[in-house]
Design a protein around this motif. Structure first.
Motif, PDB file in Angstrom:
ATOM      1  N   GLN A 212      39.414  43.191  35.312  1.00 39.15           N
ATOM      2  CA  GLN A 212      39.383  44.605  35.656  1.00 39.15           C
ATOM      3  C   GLN A 212      39.932  44.844  37.071  1.00 39.15           C
ATOM      4  O   GLN A 212      40.668  45.799  37.315  1.00 39.15           O
ATOM      5  N   GLN A 213      39.597  43.947  37.991  1.00 38.37           N
ATOM      6  CA  GLN A 213      39.988  44.122  39.391  1.00 38.37           C
ATOM      7  C   GLN A 213      41.370  43.559  39.711  1.00 38.37           C
ATOM      8  O   GLN A 213      42.044  44.062  40.608  1.00 38.37           O
ATOM      9  N   MET A 214      41.796  42.517  39.007  1.00 39.40           N
ATOM     10  CA  MET A 214      43.027  41.811  39.369  1.00 39.40           C
ATOM     11  C   MET A 214      44.024  41.705  38.217  1.00 39.40           C
ATOM     12  O   MET A 214      44.945  40.891  38.266  1.00 39.40           O
ATOM     13  N   THR A 215      43.852  42.493  37.189  1.00 39.50           N
ATOM     14  CA  THR A 215      44.716  42.502  36.002  1.00 39.50           C
ATOM     15  C   THR A 215      44.753  41.128  35.334  1.00 39.50           C
ATOM     16  O   THR A 215      43.993  40.224  35.683  1.00 39.50           O
ATOM     17  N   VAL A 216      45.673  40.957  34.401  1.00 35.95           N
ATOM     18  CA  VAL A 216      45.717  39.733  33.610  1.00 35.95           C
ATOM     19  C   VAL A 216      46.131  38.521  34.456  1.00 35.95           C
ATOM     20  O   VAL A 216      45.731  37.389  34.167  1.00 35.95           O
ATOM     21  N   GLN A 217      46.923  38.750  35.515  1.00 38.44           N
ATOM     22  CA  GLN A 217      47.349  37.633  36.360  1.00 38.44           C
ATOM     23  C   GLN A 217      46.150  36.999  37.067  1.00 38.44           C
ATOM     24  O   GLN A 217      46.031  35.773  37.146  1.00 38.44           O
ATOM     25  N   GLY A 218      45.272  37.836  37.598  1.00 40.11           N
ATOM     26  CA  GLY A 218      44.073  37.320  38.242  1.00 40.11           C
ATOM     27  C   GLY A 218      43.162  36.624  37.260  1.00 40.11           C
ATOM     28  O   GLY A 218      42.542  35.597  37.573  1.00 40.11           O
ATOM     29  N   TRP A 219      43.083  37.157  36.043  1.00 44.43           N
ATOM     30  CA  TRP A 219      42.237  36.542  35.004  1.00 44.43           C
ATOM     31  C   TRP A 219      42.777  35.156  34.641  1.00 44.43           C
ATOM     32  O   TRP A 219      42.006  34.208  34.478  1.00 44.43           O
ATOM     33  N   ARG A 220      44.093  35.037  34.541  1.00 45.66           N
ATOM     34  CA  ARG A 220      44.687  33.728  34.239  1.00 45.66           C
ATOM     35  C   ARG A 220      44.364  32.717  35.334  1.00 45.66           C
ATOM     36  O   ARG A 220      44.047  31.563  35.060  1.00 45.66           O
ATOM     37  N   LEU A 221      44.472  33.156  36.587  1.00 43.82           N
ATOM     38  CA  LEU A 221      44.150  32.271  37.700  1.00 43.82           C
ATOM     39  C   LEU A 221      42.695  31.828  37.629  1.00 43.82           C
ATOM     40  O   LEU A 221      42.378  30.647  37.835  1.00 43.82           O
ATOM     41  N   HIS A 222      41.808  32.757  37.319  1.00 43.97           N
ATOM     42  CA  HIS A 222      40.377  32.445  37.203  1.00 43.97           C
ATOM     43  C   HIS A 222      40.146  31.395  36.126  1.00 43.97           C
ATOM     44  O   HIS A 222      39.394  30.427  36.316  1.00 43.97           O
ATOM     45  N   GLN A 223      40.806  31.572  34.983  1.00 40.78           N
ATOM     46  CA  GLN A 223      40.665  30.612  33.891  1.00 40.78           C
ATOM     47  C   GLN A 223      41.217  29.238  34.295  1.00 40.78           C
ATOM     48  O   GLN A 223      40.617  28.201  33.985  1.00 40.78           O
ATOM     49  N   GLU A 224      42.350  29.248  34.976  1.00 42.10           N
ATOM     50  CA  GLU A 224      42.961  27.979  35.380  1.00 42.10           C
ATOM     51  C   GLU A 224      42.084  27.212  36.361  1.00 42.10           C
ATOM     52  O   GLU A 224      42.040  25.977  36.334  1.00 42.10           O
TER      53      GLU A 224
END
Length: 417
Positions: A212-224
């Motif tokens: 929600q805060q960082m769009t899909v790019q931030g979510w991918r980084l979080h998952q990685e």
């Protein structure tokens, strides 16, 4: 598992390779026109020299410490980079060249592989075969491999392997969030607002909140960072980024003719890079720049983007488009300091879409480009070029401390007895 490899103090290491007596001394490499510091030896870092420091501001400190100063020798650095990448390719089925001094590797089936020993082998062999010192990080995702590389540098290690959750947790615990690959200034400031200071803090956030805060790019980084691969490694550098060639002049240019020569040279450089990677471009952006730091002069930053009728990598066609574009955006009365050309919309050479209603002599352009490349490869770059690129080139950037082109120029090849 993936590996991230980069050259330690890349430009300095390339210079030291041919002058080993510089080991242990303060060494810096300067940017175009010898303007600011773009590479530093560890000894230079220890005396307080920072990246992007203006040369005139640190000159006294460098002289005091008997520093050795080099102008940027890009042909040498590019050639040494190519040697490194060819060497790394022996250890992977997929290599992604990310920049001139770094690359990602897919390590494949590693069930029976001792990763610590494998990392040491790569590091030792690369140093033996190329003379370039590298740092290597290994992890289950690209982001963790990059993090492992940076963590190894901070600890002054040649490599770091993150192959267990215990090792990953230890590495991210105090790792600054601003040093995490993919966290730019905007994300960094937003994370600080939520008191996120380390990679460990970031991992503790809820995945939905991150998205929600960082769009899909931030979510991918979080998952990685949790060891879940989301980014895809490619066997070539991502083509969508484009290819650019630019250079500052050694003095202000007010006449159109030298600017035309410069843009023609950049067009030839970009076209050659495209041919080397077997690609073509659909769009060219041509631009001019005045010196934004000189408030006494009127400022002008014109640019124009031109869609090429057919995807191309021909020096002749690029030059024709670039020169016409520069004539359209140049205006008298301004002191121009820089010009450049960027190619985007890059596609593989075998995927060109032609127009049945237009007459484009594609085969002729390719033959001409191939002939130029063959002659320049045999007798040296610049042997054959378009006349509009100029021969005198009084506008060429200042390089008062340029080293020899040891590997790319016959007259500069090292001779031993």
């Amino acid at each position: 598992m993936f590996a991230h490899v980069d050259i330690n103090n890349c430009y300095v290491s390339c210079e030291r390779l041919f002058k080993p007596e510089l080991e242990g001394r303060v060494v810096v490499v300067l940017s175009n026109n010898d303007g600011c510091v773009i590479a530093r030896s560890n000894e230079a870092k220890e005396i307080g020299i920072k990246m992007a420091d203006a040369e005139f501001m640190v000159r006294q400190n460098l002289q005091k410490n008997d520093a050795v100063i080099f102008s940027s020798n890009y042909p040498l650095y590019a050639d040494m980079s190519a040697r490194l990448m060819n060497n790394l390719a022996r250890y992977t089925y997929t290599l992604m060249v990310y920049s001139i001094d770094e690359a990602f590797m897919a390590l494949g089936n590693i069930h029976s592989l001792d990763l610590e020993k494998h990392a040491e082998t790569i590091s030792t062999n690369v140093m033996h075969d190329t003379g370039l010192p590298i740092t290597l990080g290994i992890g289950p995702t690209l982001s963790l491999a990059k993090l492992a590389n940076k963590a190894a540098k901070k600890q002054k290690k040649a490599f770091m392997v993150l192959d267990t959750e215990e090792k990953i947790s230890k590495a991210v615990k105090n790792f600054p969030i601003e040093d995490v690959w993919g966290v730019g200034l905007a994300y960094f400031q937003k994370l600080l607002e939520h008191k996120i200071n380390t990679a460990h803090d970031f991992r503790q956030l809820k995945a939905d909140f991150v998205r929600q805060q960082m769009t899909v790019q931030g979510w991918r980084l979080h998952q990685e960072l949790w060891g879940i691969p989301c980014n895809v490694i490619r066997d070539v550098a991502e083509r969508s980024k484009g290819i650019e060639s630019s250079q500052s002049f050694n003095t202000y240019q007010t006449r159109l003719e030298p600017i035309e020569e410069a843009i023609a040279m950049h067009a030839a450089t970009v076209a050659l890079k495209l041919r080397q990677q077997k690609s073509m471009a659909l769009t060219l952006t041509i631009y001019l720049r005045t010196n934004k730091h000189n408030v006494k002069h009127d400022q002008h930053y014109p640019s124009i983007t031109v869609k090429v009728p057919f995807a191309a990598n021909s020096t002749h066609q690029f030059t024709r488009v670039a020169v016409q574009a520069i004539r359209a955006i140049w205006q008298p009365g301004y002191n121009y300091l820089k010009t450049g050309l960027r190619a985007t919309g890059i596609i593989p050479a075998g995927e060109v879409q032609y127009n049945m209603f237009a007459n484009y002599e594609h085969s002729r352009e390719q033959k001409l480009a191939g002939l130029m490349d063959d002659l320049n490869n045999r007798y040296g770059r610049g042997t054959l070029k378009l006349a509009i690129e100029g021969f005198d080139r009084k506008w060429i950037m200042k390089q008062e401390s340029l080293s020899k082109q040891y590997t790319t120029k016959w007259n500069d090849i090292v001779v031993t007895r």
